[in-house]
Scaffold this motif. Structure first.
Motif, PDB file in Angstrom:
ATOM      1  N   ASP A 223      81.975  49.311 -17.997  1.00  0.00           N
ATOM      2  CA  ASP A 223      80.853  48.406 -18.294  1.00  0.00           C
ATOM      3  C   ASP A 223      79.539  48.947 -17.757  1.00  0.00           C
ATOM      4  O   ASP A 223      78.649  48.190 -17.382  1.00  0.00           O
TER       5      ASP A 223
ATOM      6  N   THR B  90      71.318  49.078 -20.292  1.00  0.00           N
ATOM      7  CA  THR B  90      72.647  48.645 -20.734  1.00  0.00           C
ATOM      8  C   THR B  90      72.839  47.143 -20.798  1.00  0.00           C
ATOM      9  O   THR B  90      73.743  46.665 -21.471  1.00  0.00           O
ATOM     10  N   GLY B  91      72.022  46.387 -20.061  1.00  0.00           N
ATOM     11  CA  GLY B  91      72.238  44.950 -19.977  1.00  0.00           C
ATOM     12  C   GLY B  91      73.371  44.555 -19.046  1.00  0.00           C
ATOM     13  O   GLY B  91      73.707  43.376 -18.937  1.00  0.00           O
ATOM     14  N   SER B  92      73.958  45.522 -18.348  1.00  0.00           N
ATOM     15  CA  SER B  92      75.064  45.217 -17.443  1.00  0.00           C
ATOM     16  C   SER B  92      74.555  44.532 -16.176  1.00  0.00           C
ATOM     17  O   SER B  92      73.425  44.768 -15.729  1.00  0.00           O
TER      18      SER B  92
ATOM     19  N   ARG C 202      71.935  38.261 -28.994  1.00  0.00           N
ATOM     20  CA  ARG C 202      72.887  39.126 -28.289  1.00  0.00           C
ATOM     21  C   ARG C 202      74.249  39.085 -28.972  1.00  0.00           C
ATOM     22  O   ARG C 202      74.866  40.126 -29.257  1.00  0.00           O
TER      23      ARG C 202
ATOM     24  N   PRO D 169      76.659  42.817 -23.371  1.00  0.00           N
ATOM     25  CA  PRO D 169      75.868  42.825 -22.142  1.00  0.00           C
ATOM     26  C   PRO D 169      75.801  41.433 -21.531  1.00  0.00           C
ATOM     27  O   PRO D 169      75.857  40.425 -22.235  1.00  0.00           O
ATOM     28  N   LYS D 170      75.657  41.380 -20.230  1.00  0.00           N
ATOM     29  CA  LYS D 170      75.578  40.102 -19.519  1.00  0.00           C
ATOM     30  C   LYS D 170      74.163  39.762 -19.089  1.00  0.00           C
ATOM     31  O   LYS D 170      73.928  38.702 -18.498  1.00  0.00           O
TER      32      LYS D 170
ATOM     33  N   VAL E 151      71.388  46.086 -25.944  1.00  0.00           N
ATOM     34  CA  VAL E 151      72.773  46.534 -26.061  1.00  0.00           C
ATOM     35  C   VAL E 151      72.757  48.050 -25.987  1.00  0.00           C
ATOM     36  O   VAL E 151      71.772  48.709 -26.374  1.00  0.00           O
ATOM     37  N   TYR E 152      73.843  48.608 -25.446  1.00  0.00           N
ATOM     38  CA  TYR E 152      73.956  50.058 -25.309  1.00  0.00           C
ATOM     39  C   TYR E 152      75.228  50.471 -26.018  1.00  0.00           C
ATOM     40  O   TYR E 152      76.335  50.363 -25.495  1.00  0.00           O
TER      41      TYR E 152
ATOM     42  N   ARG F  87      70.376  52.788 -27.583  1.00  0.00           N
ATOM     43  CA  ARG F  87      69.932  51.509 -27.027  1.00  0.00           C
ATOM     44  C   ARG F  87      69.159  50.749 -28.091  1.00  0.00           C
ATOM     45  O   ARG F  87      68.274  51.295 -28.746  1.00  0.00           O
TER      46      ARG F  87
END
Length: 405
Positions: free
Chosen positions: A152, A180-182, A304, A322-323, A328-329, A380
């Protein structure tokens, strides 16, 4: 041998890839091309009206037509300290705040103030494109630690330990992450922070996406979660993402008083004070409610889910959900080397940079290749754009990428 016209230090800097992609997309749009831009991390919402009104009112006041303290309006510095305690649980004095010309200047000021030539900075990768360039400008050495989609995009303490050397001075920590949005869990944040503290490292933490998390995932400030870091932590933040104020250019850094004083000295020679009118607008923003970002989050969350589903429907694309943030990646390694039909025949992109260029040329969709953020093989996409544009852009990607052979 004639001297170089441009210094080696500046010649070595790469152009901001995200801004370059966005500029090209906007230029094509201006030329009448129906380009869909997934490049820039910029909310498509207007700045809330009460913030704009504060700026309008300030513009008519002569006191804001003059120079102000290089480190920021005192009332804004106090409001930032109050907001940080409210949102992150981290207590700081106004003297520990430096108001900067956007988040990028906060990044530059921080590394310029902390890094000596040869100092190493551990940079979890994928990274925002500006971080390594700012580190290099300061004479430092960015040390990339890559975490792929199978974890992730979150680095582990074991990976960080493997990257540690006697020259390591700083750990850069970013959660939620661009690109990444992680988002690191509270437990992961605590573990990484304790590791950094045990090694005597500084931690520079970028918290600009603190209010953009989804699925009930909490934001955790490493500065608050790990008091063991003591006074070796610097927080970077700004109004750009939370309040849809990307063009207003107001960011800040929070850190130990001696570091902030030194960074303020630097800024006094580089730019002096941030424009007073945006500072007053930022004061209204950080002192006001969070309703604007709460409303944006509803739209971001919807987009998302739509973009993740749309990309994962393409053979050869794997896109983790992503959280946080609004990116988004996508892992597109499964498409590299495949054959694509083009207007001029066929093409076989070998890198994500070649694939991104092909996508822009063939279906007029702008995305940023993984080379801007670390290894090749990824794209991305920002979903901070309108729902209709997002749907159109994803449909074009599906139609084009889905025909890969």
């Amino acid at each position: 041998m004639p001297a170089a016209r441009v210094s080696q230090r500046i010649s070595a800097i790469a152009e901001s890839a995200t801004l370059a992609v966005d500029a090209k997309a906007k230029a094509l749009k201006a030329a009448g091309r129906p380009v869909i831009g997934f490049g820039a991390g910029e909310p498509d919402f207007p700045t809330p009206g009460y913030i704009v009104q504060a700026a309008i009112d300030a513009a008519s006041q002569p006191k804001y037509h003059r120079y102000s303290p290089a480190g920021g309006l005192p009332e804004l510095k106090q409001a930032i300290a109050d907001k940080t305690l409210r949102d992150s649980g981290y207590k700081a004095e106004a003297s520990q705040v430096l108001v900067t010309n956007g988040g990028k200047q906060a990044v530059y000021n921080t590394f310029a103030t902390l890094v000596d030539p040869g100092d190493e900075v551990i940079v979890p990768t994928p990274f925002w494109t500006t971080y390594p360039e700012a580190i290099r400008l300061a004479g430092g050495v960015p040390v990339e630690v890559f975490a792929g989609p199978e974890q992730d995009y979150l680095v582990t303490v074991e990976q960080l330990e493997a990257a540690l050397t006697e020259r390591t001075k700083i750990l850069l920590f970013v959660s939620p992450s661009n690109p990444t949005g992680s988002v690191y869990s509270p437990e992961q944040v605590r573990e990484i922070g304790l590791w950094a503290a045990s090694k005597g490292l500084w931690v520079v933490t970028d918290e600009i996406y603190e209010h953009l998390t989804y699925d009930g995932v909490p934001f955790t400030s490493i500065a608050t979660a790990v008091p063991e870091l003591g006074d070796k932590v610097v927080i970077l933040n700004g109004v750009a993402k939370t309040y849809a104020m990307t063009g207003w250019r107001v960011g800040w850094m929070i850190g130990p008083a001696d570091v902030i004083k030194a960074a303020t000295n630097l800024q006094s020679h580089a730019t002096s004070n941030v424009s007073n009118i945006p500072q007053v607008a930022a004061l209204a923003a950080v002192s006001g409610p969070l309703t604007a970002v709460d409303e944006m989050k509803v739209a971001f969350d919807r987009r998302r889910k739509a973009i993740v589903a749309g990309l994962n429907a393409i053979d050869g694309v794997e896109c983790p959900t992503p959280k946080g943030a609004f990116y988004v990646y996508a892992d597109v390694r499964g498409l590299l080397g495949k054959e694509f039909e083009t207007a001029n025949g066929t093409a076989r992109p070998q890198t994500s940079a070649e694939l991104a260029a092909l996508i822009l040329d063939e279906v007029e969709v702008a995305v940023v290749p993984g080379e801007a953020f670390g290894p090749s093989g990824y794209l991305r996409l920002s979903y901070a754009l309108g729902d209709d544009d997002l749907a159109t852009g994803v449909a074009r990607l599906q139609a084009f990428l889905g025909k890969a052979k």
